[in-house]
Design a protein around this motif. Sequence first.
Motif, PDB file in Angstrom:
ATOM      1  N   GLN A   1      -9.648   7.307  -6.324  1.00  0.00           N
ATOM      2  CA  GLN A   1      -9.484   7.774  -4.945  1.00  0.00           C
ATOM      3  C   GLN A   1      -9.133   6.610  -4.028  1.00  0.00           C
ATOM      4  O   GLN A   1      -9.489   5.466  -4.329  1.00  0.00           O
ATOM      5  N   THR A   2      -8.490   6.902  -2.898  1.00  0.00           N
ATOM      6  CA  THR A   2      -8.126   5.802  -2.008  1.00  0.00           C
ATOM      7  C   THR A   2      -9.288   5.382  -1.111  1.00  0.00           C
ATOM      8  O   THR A   2     -10.037   6.217  -0.614  1.00  0.00           O
ATOM      9  N   ASP A   4      -8.251   2.970   1.141  1.00  0.00           N
ATOM     10  CA  ASP A   4      -7.365   2.445   2.189  1.00  0.00           C
ATOM     11  C   ASP A   4      -7.405   0.919   2.345  1.00  0.00           C
ATOM     12  O   ASP A   4      -7.120   0.410   3.426  1.00  0.00           O
ATOM     13  N   THR A  17      -4.062   1.877  -0.013  1.00  0.00           N
ATOM     14  CA  THR A  17      -3.459   2.882   0.865  1.00  0.00           C
ATOM     15  C   THR A  17      -2.487   3.780   0.102  1.00  0.00           C
ATOM     16  O   THR A  17      -1.602   3.286  -0.602  1.00  0.00           O
ATOM     17  N   THR A  18      -2.651   5.080   0.234  1.00  0.00           N
ATOM     18  CA  THR A  18      -1.801   6.033  -0.477  1.00  0.00           C
ATOM     19  C   THR A  18      -0.331   5.823  -0.120  1.00  0.00           C
ATOM     20  O   THR A  18       0.024   5.774   1.052  1.00  0.00           O
ATOM     21  N   GLY A  19       0.493   5.661  -1.131  1.00  0.00           N
ATOM     22  CA  GLY A  19       1.934   5.496  -0.904  1.00  0.00           C
ATOM     23  C   GLY A  19       2.360   4.047  -0.729  1.00  0.00           C
ATOM     24  O   GLY A  19       3.548   3.746  -0.634  1.00  0.00           O
ATOM     25  N   GLN A  57      -8.414   3.066  -5.051  1.00  0.00           N
ATOM     26  CA  GLN A  57      -6.998   2.795  -4.798  1.00  0.00           C
ATOM     27  C   GLN A  57      -6.770   2.250  -3.396  1.00  0.00           C
ATOM     28  O   GLN A  57      -7.494   2.584  -2.461  1.00  0.00           O
ATOM     29  N   ALA A  83      -0.704  -0.212  -4.120  1.00  0.00           N
ATOM     30  CA  ALA A  83      -1.574   0.840  -4.674  1.00  0.00           C
ATOM     31  C   ALA A  83      -0.877   1.519  -5.855  1.00  0.00           C
ATOM     32  O   ALA A  83      -1.469   1.715  -6.920  1.00  0.00           O
TER      33      ALA A  83
END
Length: 322
Positions: A198-199, A201, A169-171, A167, A175
């Motif tokens: 999982q990220t 980034d 960047t979270t948020g 994934q 993503a």
Amino acid sequence: MLKKITTLASVVLLSAVTACGSGGGGGGTGSSGDTITMGFAQVGAESGWRTANTKSIQDEAKAAGIDLKFSDAQQKQENQIKAIRSYIQQKVSVIAFSPVVETGWDTVLLEAKRANIPVILTDRSIDSDDTSLYKTFLGSDFVEEGRRAGDWLVSNASGPTSVVELQGTTGAAPAIDRKKGFEEKIAAKPDIKVVASQTGDFTRSGGKQVMEAMLKSQPKIDVVYAHNDDMGLGAIEAIKAAGKVPGKDIKIITVDAVKDGMQALANGEINFIVECNPLLGKQLMDLAKKVVKGEEVPARVVTEEGTFTQEQAKAALPQRQY
Ligand code: GYE
């Protein structure tokens, strides 16, 4: 649709709305004469996509005679907020930015609105109920990109298929949306399962690290779905180090289609890339001129994009600009 390649970004204009706000679109008080001053708060320099995007913005500001104040937030929201506050203080004519994550912008954008400085979102959008906080959003349809990745897998997978997802960047909007569009399409084939997600980034080193761990923890990996080329390229390094052949033992799908990704696709190490166009500079400067004058702009400007197979990458590489 999968076969469609668009080498040049064209623009689809959706719902035209009036650029609201208090006459003239605000701002401009600090600019000398007629020169437009733009404060641009960039996400960072996390990927090849971002490098191409930054260059496009800098080159096109120059070409348009716009005085550009540029800042790099190193993937941190607090840095972007600081940069936006400083642009407000400097009374720039217009603020543009690519929000690193979707939420948490209302306060600072309200400050810009009160200072009568128009804001343009580029590349990534925000999650806010208050659409009066910005004039327009210029960028890709990330859900559609995820769907294109999912479509390819649905047509090319045979039998039980274990997918690992790297994934962004979270948020971050790309993503969230690339995950959503992909899941929507693979739901049609219950044989395809995302076994880990999982990220990384959006960076090459992040992709490599996460892939190394997944190769150790997952008994069977058939496909990697990476939310951008850089993470896919990092995963290729990890796969090779584990003694497996990327593109054959483990199939790889990525998003972006920057040069390094396209090269790996042409070499057979990536299997499919969904295009995401970073060359937003020209359209951004055109929109900026309009909002500063208080002219009408569409609420949403979507960049049109295609996809690439290995054969198509070989054909497109020589003309690839970024
Ligand atoms: O796909 C990725 C970059 O927001 C569309 O950000 C952009 C994404 C792009 O880091 O490579």
